[in-house]
Design an enzyme around this catalytic site. Structure first.
Site, mmCIF file in Angstrom:
data_model
loop_
_atom_site.group_PDB
_atom_site.id
_atom_site.type_symbol
_atom_site.label_atom_id
_atom_site.label_comp_id
_atom_site.label_asym_id
_atom_site.label_seq_id
_atom_site.Cartn_x
_atom_site.Cartn_y
_atom_site.Cartn_z
ATOM 1 N N TYR A 1 -2.502 -0.803 10.277
ATOM 2 C CA TYR A 1 -2.440 -1.146 8.851
ATOM 3 C C TYR A 1 -1.093 -0.720 8.267
ATOM 4 C CZ TYR A 1 -3.792 -0.951 3.876
ATOM 5 O OH TYR A 1 -3.855 -1.105 2.508
ATOM 6 N N SER B 1 0.855 -1.187 0.000
ATOM 7 C CA SER B 1 0.000 0.000 0.000
ATOM 8 C C SER B 1 0.885 1.228 0.000
ATOM 9 C CB SER B 1 -0.897 0.006 1.239
ATOM 10 O OG SER B 1 -1.564 1.243 1.393
#
Length: 348
Positions: free
Chosen positions: A183, A170
């Site tokens: 995350y 990401s």
């Protein structure tokens, strides 16, 4: 400059562009007939990737935690893409289950040529409403859930002298984003693992690819979990994952990811916004965190005692008509990509 010279220059430029395009396509490996294993492949981006690989005549193996969701995805791949598909339940946080999955795929197809580490989870909250367990769960899914499958296929690929291992990290694995701290920590760890692994595997012919997407319209915001001021957290996140010009369609992202895997390139950052963010962060260390600190000030504040979890799907059901209209594209993506399937248990 006369017309003849102008036409000549235009023709030469056109020929150069055509040659460049042809050479770029020529570098794309032919994956026809190869076996692709995608973790978290039952919905969202994982399913979009499975479809894209199926169109290249690959044999597809997918895993997730929920059997009924997997069966639904397998039927989609066979019915809509004509794929030869294999689906097996697996919790990627368990090394034993991952090892059994890899054995099952080998038994079904004879080997694994491409591994795509895609399984993930999203929990959104200010740090005051997070617990140690939130960090542990994120690391289990998005770090160990990358390491376990990778290590399970690595020996096979080394001995064969080829293979591709791609990890869907990401932009949050390169620039830490407020209210997504667990995350981002897990994604940073995964990026470090993949970058180091690429350096060690280059002499063995194994390509390791790191993918760093920005916001995508995959419908996964419906499965995201929110703590703290839950509805406010769900609102900003769901809008970002649904609005055009802010998020990229899952299908477009899948095409670019598969092309990067076929090229075996080291890293692919998806979306102009994500690329710009990563470059600015690299060029001016400290600037982006300070700017994101200003963003954090306008995000929802913490909620004392706000440890309960609200899913994006429930938040959407309880929202008003205007919000539902603004998140239409995200909802349509969820319909296309099996995100609206009601699982018997949570999937990866």
């Amino acid at each position: 400059m006369n017309r003849a010279v102008t036409r000549t220059l235009i023709g030469a430029a056109g020929a150069g562009l055509a040659l460049g395009f042809a050479l770029r396509r020529a570098r794309l490996a032919d994956l026809s007939g190869q076996v692709v294993l995608i973790t978290g492949g039952s919905r969202g981006l994982g399913l979009a990737l499975a479809r894209e690989f199926a169109r290249l005549n690959c044999k597809i193996a997918i895993c997730a935690r929920d059997k009924s969701e997997l069966e639904s995805a397998r039927e989609i791949l066979e019915r809509e893409e004509g794929a030869e598909a294999f689906a097996a339940p697996c919790d990627v946080t368990s090394k034993e289950q991952v090892d059994e999955l890899v054995k099952a795929v080998r038994s079904q197809f004879g080997g694994i040529d491409v591994l795509v580490n895609n399984a993930g989870m999203i929990r959104v909250a200010p740090v005051e409403n997070l617990t140690i367990q939130d960090f542990e769960e994120a690391m289990a899914v998005m770090f160990w859930g990358v390491v376990y499958p990778t290590m399970a296929v690595l020996k096979e690929m080394r001995e064969r002298g080829g293979g591709r291992i791609a990890t869907i990290a990401s932009i949050g694995g390169k620039v830490s984003v407020p209210h997504l701290l667990p995350y981002c920590c897990a994604k940073f760890a995964a990026v470090g693992f993949c970058e180091g692994l690429r350096t060690e595997m280059s002499r063995h012919g194994v390509k390791v690819i790191t993918i760093a997407p920005g916001l995508m319209r995959t419908g996964s915001h419906l499965k995201a979990e929110f703590k703290g001021k839950q509805h406010a957290e769900a609102a900003w996140f769901s809008l970002g994952a649904s609005l055009p010009m802010v998020s990229m369609s899952a299908e477009r992202a899948a095409r670019q990811i598969v092309a990067a895997i076929r090229r075996g390139q080291a890293e692919k950052i998806l979306s102009t916004q994500a690329t710009l963010l990563a470059r600015v962060n690299g060029a001016f260390p400290g600037l982006v965190p300070d700017l994101l600190g200003l963003v954090a000030r306008v995000l929802p504040s913490d909620d004392a005692g706000g440890q309960s979890i609200l899913t994006g799907a429930r938040a959407g059901e309880e929202s008003g008509k205007i919000f539902k209209a603004l998140t239409t594209l995200g909802r349509l993506a969820a319909e296309r990509l099996n995100e609206l399937h009601t699982p018997a248990s949570q999937t990866t």
